[in-house]
Design a protein around this motif. Structure first.
Motif, PDB file in Angstrom:
ATOM      1  N   GLU A 298      -7.860  -9.327  -6.612  1.00  0.00           N
ATOM      2  CA  GLU A 298      -7.124  -8.741  -7.408  1.00  0.00           C
ATOM      3  C   GLU A 298      -7.429  -7.415  -7.877  1.00  0.00           C
ATOM      4  O   GLU A 298      -8.730  -7.154  -8.062  1.00  0.00           O
ATOM      5  CB  GLU A 298      -6.822  -9.720  -8.581  1.00  0.00           C
ATOM      6  CG  GLU A 298      -5.821 -11.082  -8.067  1.00  0.00           C
ATOM      7  CD  GLU A 298      -4.740 -10.838  -7.685  1.00  0.00           C
ATOM      8  OE1 GLU A 298      -3.968  -9.734  -7.991  1.00  0.00           O
ATOM      9  OE2 GLU A 298      -4.310 -11.434  -6.649  1.00  0.00           O
ATOM     10  N   PRO A 299      -6.724  -6.519  -8.454  1.00  0.00           N
ATOM     11  CA  PRO A 299      -7.018  -5.389  -9.030  1.00  0.00           C
ATOM     12  C   PRO A 299      -7.723  -5.411 -10.262  1.00  0.00           C
ATOM     13  O   PRO A 299      -7.668  -6.603 -10.914  1.00  0.00           O
ATOM     14  CB  PRO A 299      -5.534  -4.719  -9.481  1.00  0.00           C
ATOM     15  CG  PRO A 299      -4.527  -5.437  -8.422  1.00  0.00           C
ATOM     16  CD  PRO A 299      -5.215  -6.752  -8.046  1.00  0.00           C
ATOM     17  N   GLY A 300      -8.726  -4.615 -10.497  1.00  0.00           N
ATOM     18  CA  GLY A 300      -9.665  -4.733 -11.585  1.00  0.00           C
ATOM     19  C   GLY A 300      -9.108  -4.393 -12.957  1.00  0.00           C
ATOM     20  O   GLY A 300      -8.141  -4.069 -12.984  1.00  0.00           O
ATOM     21  N   PRO A 301     -10.017  -4.642 -13.820  1.00  0.00           N
ATOM     22  CA  PRO A 301      -9.354  -4.547 -15.545  1.00  0.00           C
ATOM     23  C   PRO A 301      -8.954  -2.841 -15.549  1.00  0.00           C
ATOM     24  O   PRO A 301      -7.742  -2.734 -16.199  1.00  0.00           O
ATOM     25  CB  PRO A 301     -10.738  -4.549 -16.255  1.00  0.00           C
ATOM     26  CG  PRO A 301     -11.572  -5.520 -15.440  1.00  0.00           C
ATOM     27  CD  PRO A 301     -11.166  -4.874 -13.828  1.00  0.00           C
ATOM     28  N   GLU A 302      -9.459  -2.030 -14.959  1.00  0.00           N
ATOM     29  CA  GLU A 302      -9.124  -0.628 -15.187  1.00  0.00           C
ATOM     30  C   GLU A 302      -7.708  -0.316 -14.716  1.00  0.00           C
ATOM     31  O   GLU A 302      -6.723   0.342 -15.381  1.00  0.00           O
ATOM     32  CB  GLU A 302      -9.950   0.323 -14.748  1.00  0.00           C
ATOM     33  CG  GLU A 302      -9.692   1.994 -15.213  1.00  0.00           C
ATOM     34  CD  GLU A 302     -10.655   2.728 -14.706  1.00  0.00           C
ATOM     35  OE1 GLU A 302     -10.621   3.951 -15.003  1.00  0.00           O
ATOM     36  OE2 GLU A 302     -11.672   2.442 -13.905  1.00  0.00           O
ATOM     37  N   LEU A 303      -7.457  -0.888 -13.309  1.00  0.00           N
ATOM     38  CA  LEU A 303      -6.260  -0.691 -12.817  1.00  0.00           C
ATOM     39  C   LEU A 303      -5.058  -1.451 -13.470  1.00  0.00           C
ATOM     40  O   LEU A 303      -3.966  -0.999 -13.842  1.00  0.00           O
ATOM     41  CB  LEU A 303      -6.261  -1.101 -11.311  1.00  0.00           C
ATOM     42  CG  LEU A 303      -5.242  -0.573 -10.188  1.00  0.00           C
ATOM     43  CD1 LEU A 303      -5.025   0.713 -10.380  1.00  0.00           C
ATOM     44  CD2 LEU A 303      -5.738  -1.022  -9.108  1.00  0.00           C
ATOM     45  N   HIS A 304      -5.398  -2.698 -13.916  1.00  0.00           N
ATOM     46  CA  HIS A 304      -4.694  -3.442 -14.722  1.00  0.00           C
ATOM     47  C   HIS A 304      -4.052  -2.717 -15.913  1.00  0.00           C
ATOM     48  O   HIS A 304      -2.991  -2.887 -16.344  1.00  0.00           O
ATOM     49  CB  HIS A 304      -5.037  -5.058 -14.783  1.00  0.00           C
ATOM     50  CG  HIS A 304      -4.650  -5.948 -13.715  1.00  0.00           C
ATOM     51  ND1 HIS A 304      -3.221  -6.220 -13.658  1.00  0.00           N
ATOM     52  CD2 HIS A 304      -5.395  -6.540 -13.203  1.00  0.00           C
ATOM     53  CE1 HIS A 304      -3.315  -7.323 -12.545  1.00  0.00           C
ATOM     54  NE2 HIS A 304      -4.552  -7.425 -12.119  1.00  0.00           N
ATOM     55  N   ASP A 305      -5.088  -2.299 -16.640  1.00  0.00           N
ATOM     56  CA  ASP A 305      -4.734  -1.758 -17.818  1.00  0.00           C
ATOM     57  C   ASP A 305      -3.866  -0.356 -17.995  1.00  0.00           C
ATOM     58  O   ASP A 305      -2.966  -0.261 -18.541  1.00  0.00           O
ATOM     59  CB  ASP A 305      -6.164  -1.151 -18.615  1.00  0.00           C
ATOM     60  CG  ASP A 305      -5.899  -0.453 -19.765  1.00  0.00           C
ATOM     61  OD1 ASP A 305      -5.505  -1.127 -20.713  1.00  0.00           O
ATOM     62  OD2 ASP A 305      -5.979   0.787 -20.051  1.00  0.00           O
TER      63      ASP A 305
END
Length: 331
Positions: A298-305
């Motif tokens: 899944e997309p990581g935290p930075e991309l989700h943020d």
């Protein structure tokens, strides 16, 4: 970087018209227009210096006797004129030595770069022949230097280049200057320096030189230096509300790093900041699909943020410019 390119980038970044800059420099709009078109390039000319000083830009020194271009297709200029180094093996040899300018390149590295796995039995003599011919081609470029441009060091060779004789050396020097500005608490100066450094790039390192060149460790390392500089520039530009210039630079490296989360998170922020919210949301969906299909993640935290901020229509703030860039997603 050419003064004309620097002036255009400066005016676009600062929103300065030709009439404003010409008035500030005390020259006519026609003179400024000629400088931006590259018709007036002599750094000793009074009008050129006045315009550069008014824009806060350095005036480039006259072109050095030798200039090797590595940040794109290999180019070679001797005394201001394009030099045609036709033999493919000599071009490859020059490219490798210039990439490692100032450092010893071993015989093993040269052989691998020139021939890959199809190494001829007479490779040792062939390397010496190619070096000798390249020395002859470059002989006399620098007064008193001549053949010493390429020196022998054990079983290897070293090409001696000054900082203004290679676009790669100019790039690394300018990036170092940008980092120093940032450390000194001068982010706007750092942004300008990163911009000057990135304008030196014309494409992929040694594009079209040899099929194996793109995968050579030194080429990969230089490409990563460009990516790091783009990320730092984008953070600074977006912090000052310049999302469109940041987006343009990010897109220049996006094709080579399609799944780099830090890069794509910045692209999302830049798109949203440039008023392209729908494009940002569409890009996130595409990235999430590719990450799932190709890597099973899944997309990581930075991309989700970044995605969450776009959804909430929040201010799209960049990461801390002093923080290290996110690593590329392993394939």
């Amino acid at each position: 970087m050419k003064l004309a390119e620097s002036l255009l980038a400066y005016r676009k970044r600062e929103g300065v018209t030709q009439q404003d800059l010409a008035g500030r420099a005390g020259v006519s709009v026609r003179t400024l227009r000629d400088i931006e078109r590259g018709l007036l390039r002599d750094p000793r000319a009074r009008s050129v210096r006045l315009v550069a000083e008014a824009a806060g830009l350095p005036v480039a020194d006259p072109e050095p006797a030798l200039r090797v271009g590595l940040l794109g297709p290999l180019t070679l200029r001797v005394r201001g004129c394009a030099a045609d180094l036709r033999p493919p093996m000599q071009r490859r040899l020059l490219g490798l030595l210039a990439l490692r300018a100032g450092h010893v390149v071993t015989m093993a590295d040269i052989v691998e770069f020139l021939w890959g796995e199809e190494i001829p039995a007479s490779y040792h003599n062939l390397v010496h022949t190619h070096v000798s011919r390249l020395r002859g081609f470059l002989a006399g470029v620098r007064a008193g230097a001549g053949a010493n441009l390429i020196g022998r060091a054990g079983e290897g060779y070293r090409l001696g280049l000054a900082g203004d004789e290679s676009d790669l050396l100019a790039f690394t020097g300018t990036v170092a200057g940008a980092a120093a500005h940032l450390a000194a608490g001068a982010p706007e100066e750092a942004e300008r320096a990163y911009e000057r450094a990135l304008l030196l790039w014309r494409g992929q390192v040694l594009a079209g030189l040899a099929p194996r060149a793109a995968h050579h460790p030194v080429v990969v390392a230089v490409s990563q230096q460009r990516l790091t500089a783009v990320l730092a520039y984008a953070d600074l530009a977006m912090a000052h509300g310049r999302h469109e210039p940041a987006l343009a630079r990010l897109r220049e490296v996006a094709a080579a790093e399609p799944l780099h989360e830090g890069l794509n998170a910045r692209v999302l922020r830049a798109l949203a900041g440039a008023g392209q919210r729908a494009a940002a949301l569409r890009l996130f969906g595409e990235l999430r699909g590719r990450l799932r299909d190709e890597l099973g993640v899944e997309p990581g935290p930075e991309l989700h943020d970044a995605h969450a901020r776009v959804l909430r229509r929040e201010a799209v703030a960049p990461r801390d410019p002093g923080a290290p860039p996110a690593p590329a997603v392993a394939s």
